[in-house]
Every structure is written in structure tokens, then in C-alpha cells.
Design a protein around this motif. Structure first.
Motif, PDB file in Angstrom:
ATOM      1  N   PHE A  15     -25.474 -33.728 -12.581  1.00  0.00           N
ATOM      2  CA  PHE A  15     -24.976 -33.299 -13.886  1.00  0.00           C
ATOM      3  C   PHE A  15     -23.865 -34.233 -14.316  1.00  0.00           C
ATOM      4  N   ARG A  17     -20.731 -34.391 -16.750  1.00  0.00           N
ATOM      5  CA  ARG A  17     -19.901 -33.578 -17.634  1.00  0.00           C
ATOM      6  C   ARG A  17     -18.588 -34.311 -17.853  1.00  0.00           C
ATOM      7  N   VAL A  24     -25.771 -32.719  -7.512  1.00  0.00           N
ATOM      8  CA  VAL A  24     -25.874 -31.352  -7.006  1.00  0.00           C
ATOM      9  C   VAL A  24     -26.943 -31.265  -5.934  1.00  0.00           C
ATOM     10  N   HIS A  43     -25.054 -21.223   0.635  1.00  0.00           N
ATOM     11  CA  HIS A  43     -23.801 -20.690   0.127  1.00  0.00           C
ATOM     12  C   HIS A  43     -23.733 -20.824  -1.380  1.00  0.00           C
ATOM     13  N   SER A  44     -22.894 -19.991  -1.967  1.00  0.00           N
ATOM     14  CA  SER A  44     -22.733 -19.968  -3.409  1.00  0.00           C
ATOM     15  C   SER A  44     -22.330 -21.347  -3.923  1.00  0.00           C
ATOM     16  N   GLY A  45     -22.973 -21.777  -4.994  1.00  0.00           N
ATOM     17  CA  GLY A  45     -22.617 -23.046  -5.617  1.00  0.00           C
ATOM     18  C   GLY A  45     -23.312 -24.251  -5.029  1.00  0.00           C
ATOM     19  N   CYS A  46     -24.219 -24.050  -4.061  1.00  0.00           N
ATOM     20  CA  CYS A  46     -24.835 -25.217  -3.430  1.00  0.00           C
ATOM     21  C   CYS A  46     -25.960 -25.789  -4.288  1.00  0.00           C
ATOM     22  N   GLY A  47     -26.450 -25.031  -5.234  1.00  0.00           N
ATOM     23  CA  GLY A  47     -27.476 -25.582  -6.115  1.00  0.00           C
ATOM     24  C   GLY A  47     -28.799 -24.845  -6.065  1.00  0.00           C
ATOM     25  N   LYS A  48     -28.785 -23.610  -5.560  1.00  0.00           N
ATOM     26  CA  LYS A  48     -30.023 -22.828  -5.464  1.00  0.00           C
ATOM     27  C   LYS A  48     -30.595 -22.539  -6.851  1.00  0.00           C
ATOM     28  N   SER A  49     -29.737 -22.060  -7.745  1.00  0.00           N
ATOM     29  CA  SER A  49     -30.221 -21.760  -9.097  1.00  0.00           C
ATOM     30  C   SER A  49     -30.717 -23.018  -9.788  1.00  0.00           C
ATOM     31  N   THR A  50     -30.005 -24.117  -9.549  1.00  0.00           N
ATOM     32  CA  THR A  50     -30.421 -25.379 -10.158  1.00  0.00           C
ATOM     33  C   THR A  50     -31.835 -25.739  -9.703  1.00  0.00           C
TER      34      THR A  50
HETATM   35  N1  LIG Z   1     -25.412 -27.195 -16.633  1.00  0.00           N
HETATM   36  C1  LIG Z   1     -24.577 -27.631 -15.659  1.00  0.00           C
HETATM   37  N2  LIG Z   1     -23.692 -28.621 -15.918  1.00  0.00           N
HETATM   38  C2  LIG Z   1     -22.859 -29.059 -14.954  1.00  0.00           C
HETATM   39  N3  LIG Z   1     -22.810 -28.564 -13.724  1.00  0.00           N
HETATM   40  C3  LIG Z   1     -23.649 -27.586 -13.380  1.00  0.00           C
HETATM   41  C4  LIG Z   1     -24.583 -27.055 -14.342  1.00  0.00           C
HETATM   42  N4  LIG Z   1     -25.301 -26.082 -13.738  1.00  0.00           N
HETATM   43  C5  LIG Z   1     -24.839 -26.002 -12.476  1.00  0.00           C
HETATM   44  N5  LIG Z   1     -23.855 -26.908 -12.250  1.00  0.00           N
HETATM   45  C6  LIG Z   1     -23.144 -27.111 -10.985  1.00  0.00           C
HETATM   46  O1  LIG Z   1     -24.098 -27.236  -9.969  1.00  0.00           O
HETATM   47  C7  LIG Z   1     -23.662 -26.594  -8.794  1.00  0.00           C
HETATM   48  C8  LIG Z   1     -24.721 -25.657  -8.297  1.00  0.00           C
HETATM   49  O2  LIG Z   1     -24.841 -24.557  -9.162  1.00  0.00           O
HETATM   50  P1  LIG Z   1     -25.917 -23.406  -8.931  1.00  0.00           P
HETATM   51  O3  LIG Z   1     -27.257 -24.038  -8.854  1.00  0.00           O
HETATM   52  O4  LIG Z   1     -25.722 -22.381  -9.981  1.00  0.00           O
HETATM   53  O5  LIG Z   1     -25.485 -22.840  -7.520  1.00  0.00           O
HETATM   54  P2  LIG Z   1     -25.974 -21.540  -6.743  1.00  0.00           P
HETATM   55  O6  LIG Z   1     -27.046 -20.893  -7.562  1.00  0.00           O
HETATM   56  O7  LIG Z   1     -26.439 -22.039  -5.434  1.00  0.00           O
HETATM   57  O8  LIG Z   1     -24.789 -20.655  -6.576  1.00  0.00           O
HETATM   58  C9  LIG Z   1     -22.339 -25.915  -9.109  1.00  0.00           C
HETATM   59  O9  LIG Z   1     -21.308 -26.678  -8.576  1.00  0.00           O
HETATM   60  C10 LIG Z   1     -22.306 -25.912 -10.614  1.00  0.00           C
HETATM   61  O10 LIG Z   1     -20.981 -26.063 -11.051  1.00  0.00           O
END
Ligand SMILES: Nc1ncnc2c1ncn2[C@@H]1O[C@H](COP(=O)(O)OP(=O)(O)O)[C@@H](O)[C@H]1O
Ligand SMILES: [Mg+2]
Lengths: 265, 313
Positions: A15, A17, A24, A43-50
Motif C-alpha cells: 500500500f 499512503r 503488507v 495476529h491482528s494487522g498481519c494482512g489476513k483481510s487484505t
Molecule cells: N487500504 C489500505 N491502505 C493502506 N494500508 C492498508 C490498507 N488496508 C490495510 N492496510 C494495512 O495493511 C495491514 C494489514 O491489514 P489487514 O489486512 O486489515 O489485517 P488483518 O485483517 O490481518 O487484521 C495493516 O497494517 C493495515 O494498516
């Protein structure tokens, strides 16, 4: 394992920004067979949702590619239905209309209005929500909302069902009920499922394989664990099952010994 | 109920619009069971007790607002009782304007008409100008809300333009249209349009990412997205703007009509002043207030009906 139905190939994501770029995900390689239930834990924030959003087509990849049933994923579509963590039902529509919106959109031209109604009701029945069809999301509980979200996703007849921490916001009892429902549905429909979770027991109970991710930035797949437990699985029987306990211990070890989350000060 | 103040118009960057008006009170009753319960208990009560309860609610709702009204009338009567008081007391107003109040429909040709005709003319102007503002404001607000860039660039302009007092537009409008009627309608339009544009834009911009994602997964086309997601999601904001707009329109029409003349409640008031009919002015003001109140309430009511269930999720 059968031939890959869903194939995540060398996927990386960064990403940008405000001028600074953070990586990520790096080198994510994963093959999922048809009908397989895969959990992703980390762990939270590792990029699972991404990662899930990349498979959904909601987020574009930076490098690599995702293939589903031999065609490349580059846009969102109903063949990859998502159940979001916060249900994301449309609050101005009733339970029925939320599901019907998806049914109408996906099956327009293929099913008659009566068939679409029956299909909507069938999917509400699957999640035991037909009784609440005239209620609005604000009038039902969190667990019920998630059920409707699952019904909406199932009603699209997706090739892959993507669940982003679907039970994360629920209390333990409701969560257990929903897990049982999802297991039943998976057993009867044979969906291919990719589920994000941060609950070790949930991952072991539901999954055929557990994908464990290392911490970010530039998170990778650290390890993939097979869960060779026979189905149908009963949570009570598993409490003392050696295989269950071994899998559980392996995931816990990975998360809390080898990849403990070091809080950035 | 106060007329919504201009200060209620939020900036495009403020997310707190919904708090600015009690439109947020569109909550769906989340406890249908409790409701059913209370109905059941009243049903089992004897009739006398029910009547008593009804009387009590009426007393509770009607009496409190009546008290200050009576006090106000009493004080006014006392203050203006003297023979050389500048303003007539309520009793004189009633006596002077009895014909005006009891026969609002007379029409002796020209401008000598009953209050009904004046109010009707004003309402027609307001409805025309306001409708244009509602349609144009929602359309422009929708376009602006889609683009971060458009919002950044246009917000300062709108924030300046919305502070221009309605009447300041009138000379310009008269110069452009060369006639009173379209100028009055333009003044209504330009007064009401800013809060509608700004609130709509904020509403569109604040549509949760989740709803957009649902639309993307379902592959809704732009038209389906607008009808099924965008407008319902932004409706509470849009109605906040519409409600501020109707209040401002009614404020502006009275002033504009004083200047352009013709049939209309503003002109009626100005004409009464020129003929030193102070009692007529007071009656007209009461009507203006009551109609303004009903305009505000009716837009709020439509808002509640349309946005049912949107405010809470
Ligand atoms: N649209 C975005 N722009 C910039 N950074 C992002 C964006 N979406 C997620 N991130 C970053 O990517 C990392 C992983 O996010 P996320 O996939 O939501 O983690 P998880 O679901 O594992 O908790 C985080 O550090 C978040 O700040
Ligand atoms: Mg997440």
C-alpha cells in the motif's frame, strides 16, 4: 489433494499512503481444492483481510495473481461471495429483501420471480432465519445478522465462500451455534470456504487445513497445518481427542511461541 | 420548535450533520415485544382506568405548552393596556382582525384578498423554488459527493455562498429576470439549495465502505447502485438538508415579497404596515409562524417515513 480450484500464486501487496510504501503481503502461494475448508489465522494487522479482499477482487494485487476455476480474478463478483465481519446488511431492507437483492441480481434471467422467492426462502431456511424474514437488521441480534449475511452469500451460489472473522463479534454461545450451522451447511453443500479467524479452536474445529501467517510487514505463510479429523465433527467429542489437541497445540505454538506479536512501542 | 438555524449547515468535512437536527430520531422501535406487552396490559384494565390514563396523557401533553402562552398573552395585555401604548393588546388585535380571521377567503379583486389567498401565493412560490432547489441540490450534491476532488475544490465556494443573505440576491435576480415573480422564486431556490447540496454531498461521501463492497460483489450497475444503495444510505443526510432548506425558504419568501409586491403574505404585511394596521400584521405573523412550523414538520415526517430503519443498523 485434488487439483487446485482456487490458486493464489506468488501474491504480494503493498500500500502506498502519503508517499511511503509498506509491503503488507509477500510471496503468498496457496492452492485450495474444491470443497475444501481453509482457515487463515494470524495476529491482528498481519494482512489476513487484505488477502481475503484480494481473492474477493475488492483489492487489486501488486504482484502475482489469483486464479479461480482456471480464470484470473481481477474484479469482485458473486462467484466469490464475502461475509464481512460486521455483517454489512443494508439497514433499510428487511432480512428477506437483503437476501432477495442478491438473488435477483445473480439469477435475473435464469430463474422466474417465483423461483427467486423460493430460493431466497430456501437460503434463509438454511441458516434458520426464515422466521425473521420481515424484520430489519436493527431488530435482530448480532448472531442473527451474521446468519443473514451467510444466507445472502450462500444464495449467490458462489464458487468460493469468503468469511472475514464471521463470528468475531459474537459471544461464545452464539458463536458455537453458528459454527455448527456452518459445518452443517458445508457438509451438505460442499462449498469451498476460505475463512479468516483469530480463534484457534474455531480454526481446528472447522478446517481441513489451517494457514498460519507470520507477522507483518511483508507477512508470509509461515506454515500450513493439516487437520485430519473425520467429519462430521462434534465439538464435545473433540475435547479430549488427541489429534484435535495436537493441532490446537501446533497452532498455539506457532502463534505464541514462534511468531509472538511484538507490539511496536 | 425553532426554525433550523443556518449554523446547522455543516461543512463538507463535518460528519456530524445528523446530530444537527433531531431527524436522527428515526429510530425503529427495537423492542416490539415490550410494545406488545404494554398493549396487552392496557387491554386488561377496566375502562375507567383507561380513560383516566388518556386524560392524564392529554393533560401532560397539552397543558405545559399552554401555560407559557397564557402567561405571554397576559403580560402582553398588561403592557399594552394603556391608551398610548405603541402596540395593540391581544384583545384589541382580536377585535380589529375578527373579519380577517373569520373570512380568509374573500376576494375583492386586485390585492384586496383574504389571508388564505396571500398565504397560498406565498406557498406556491416557496414550493416551486424549493422543489427546484431539492431536485438540483440533491443532483449536484450527489455528483460532488462522489469525488473527493470536487468536494475539496467546491466546498469553500459553497461555504461562502451559503452565508449570503437571501435578500442580497434579489437585486441581482431582478436585474437578470427583469420581473418580480421569477426573481422571488430564484431567491427561494438560491437560499434553500446550499444546505441541500452540502448535506447530500456529505451523506454520499459517508456511505460505509461495506455497502460499496456489497454492491461491488453483487456487480450492481451504476443505476442499481444509485437506487438500491446510494440514495437510501444517504437519505438521512439528504433529509437533514431538505429540512433546513424548507425553513430557510419560508424565511426568505416573506422578506422577498415585501420588496417585489403582488399577492403574498410578505406584501400583505408590508401593506398593513403602510396602512398602520398593526393588528393585521400580528395576525399575519401568527399565520406565518404556524405555516412555517407545518412545513418543517411535514418535511421531517416524509424524512421519517422514507428513512425508516436507515438511521440504525
Ligand atoms: N487500504 C489500505 N491502505 C493502506 N494500508 C492498508 C490498507 N488496508 C490495510 N492496510 C494495512 O495493511 C495491514 C494489514 O491489514 P489487514 O489486512 O486489515 O489485517 P488483518 O485483517 O490481518 O487484521 C495493516 O497494517 C493495515 O494498516
Ligand atoms: Mg481483518
Amino acid at each position: 489433494m485434488a487439483s487446485a480450484y482456487l490458486s493464489i500464486e506468488q501474491v504480494g501487496k503493498s500500500f502506498t499512503r502519503g508517499g511511503s510504501t509498506t509491503q503488507v503481503l509477500a510471496d503468498i502461494d496457496l492452492k485450495v481444492g474444491r470443497g475444501e475448508y481453509i482457515s487463515i489465522i494470524g495476529h491482528s494487522g498481519c494482512g489476513k483481510s487484505t488477502l481475503l479482499n484480494i481473492v474477493a477482487g475488492l483489492t487489486p494485487v501488486s504482484t502475482g495473481a489469483v486464479l479461480l476455476d482456471n480464470s484470473e480474478v481481477n474484479a469482485p463478483g458473486p462467484d466469490r461471495a464475502v461475509v464481512f465481519q460486521n455483517h454489512s446488511l443494508l439497514p433499510w431492507l428487511t432480512v428477506y429483501d437483503n437476501v432477495r437483492l442478491a438473488v435477483d441480481k445473480v439469477f435475473r434471467g435464469r430463474k422466474s420471480a417465483a423461483e427467486r422467492h423460493d430460493w431466497t426462502m430456501h437460503n434463509l431456511d438454511l441458516v434458520q432465519m426464515a422466521h425473521a424474514r420481515t424484520r430489519r437488521p436493527s431488530e435482530i441480534s448480532g448472531g442473527m445478522k451474521q446468519r443473514v449475511g451467510i444466507a445472502r452469500a450462500l444464495a449467490m451460489e458462489p464458487k468460493v465462500l469468503l468469511l472475514d472473522e464471521p463470528f468475531g463479534a459474537l459471544d461464545a454461545l452464539t458463536r458455537a451455534h453458528l459454527q455448527d450451522s456452518v459445518m452443517q451447511i458445508h457438509a451438505s453443500l460442499g462449498n469451498t470456504v476460505m475463512m479468516i479467524t483469530h480463534d484457534v479452536d474455531e480454526a481446528v474445529l472447522l478446517s481441513d487445513r489451517i494457514v498460519m501467517m507470520t507477522n507483518g510487514p511483508a507477512a508470509r505463510i509461515g506454515e500450513i497445518l493439516d487437520v485430519p479429523l473425520a467429519r462430521p465433527r462434534e465439538r464435545l467429542d473433540l475435547v479430549a481427542d488427541p489429534t484435535y489437541l495436537r493441532c490446537r497445540a501446533a497452532v498455539l505454538k506457532f502463534l505464541y511461541e514462534r511468531h509472538r506479536l511484538v507490539e511496536a512501542a | 420548535m425553532s426554525v433550523p438555524a443556518r449554523d446547522n449547515v455543516p461543512t463538507l468535512d463535518s460528519a456530524a450533520v445528523r446530530e444537527s437536527l433531531p431527524l436522527g430520531g428515526t429510530k425503529v422501535a427495537p423492542f416490539p415485544k415490550v410494545q406488545a406487552l404494554s398493549v396487552a396490559t392496557t387491554r386488561t384494565r377496566p375502562r375507567g382506568a383507561r380513560l383516566l390514563k388518556l386524560a392524564r396523557t392529554v393533560a401532560g401533553e397539552v397543558v405545559p405548552p399552554l401555560i407559557p402562552l397564557l402567561v405571554l398573552l397576559g403580560v402582553w395585555e398588561l403592557l399594552c393596556a394603556g391608551p398610548d401604548a405603541a402596540l395593540p393588546p391581544p384583545s384589541r388585535v382580536l377585535a380589529d382582525t375578527w373579519e380577517l380571521i373569520t373570512d380568509p377567503f374573500y376576494d375583492r379583486g386586485g390585492l384586496d384578498k383574504g389571508l388564505f389567498w396571500h398565504l397560498l401565493a406565498s406557498l406556491q412560490r416557496v414550493l416551486l423554488g424549493y422543489s427546484l432547489a431539492a431536485v438540483g441540490g440533491v443532483a449536484v450534491g450527489t455528483l460532488i459527493g462522489q469525488s473527493q476532488w470536487a468536494m475539496r475544490s467546491l466546498d469553500p465556494l459553497f461555504q461562502v455562498l451559503r452565508t449570503v443573505p437571501p435578500l442580497a440576491w434579489l437585486p441581482l435576480a431582478l436585474a437578470a429576470f427583469k420581473s418580480g415573480e421569477p426573481s422571488a422564486i430564484f431567491v427561494i431556490f438560491i437560499t434553500a439549495v446550499w444546505p441541500i447540496v452540502i448535506n447530500t454531498a456529505v451523506g454520499i461521501r459517508n456511505i460505509p465502505e461495506d455497502y460499496r463492497n456489497v454492491a461491488r460483489v453483487l456487480q450492481l450497475n451504476p443505476l442499481e447502485y444509485a437506487v438500491k444503495i446510494m440514495i437510501p444510505a444517504a437519505a438521512p443526510y439528504i433529509f437533514t438538508g431538505l429540512r433546513i432548506g424548507i425553513g430557510l425558504s419560508w424565511l426568505a419568501i416573506v422578506a422577498a415579497e415585501m420588496l417585489i409586491g403582488g399577492v403574498g403574505i410578505g406584501f400583505f404585511i408590508w401593506d398593513a404596515w403602510n396602512s398602520s394596521l398593526i393588528s393585521d400584521i400580528i395576525v399575519a405573523l401568527i399565520y406565518v409562524g404556524i405555516i412555517g412550523f407545518f412545513l418543517d414538520r411535514s418535511v421531517a415526517l416524509v424524512g421519517v417515513l422514507v428513512t425508516r430503519g436507515t438511521a440504525t443498523s
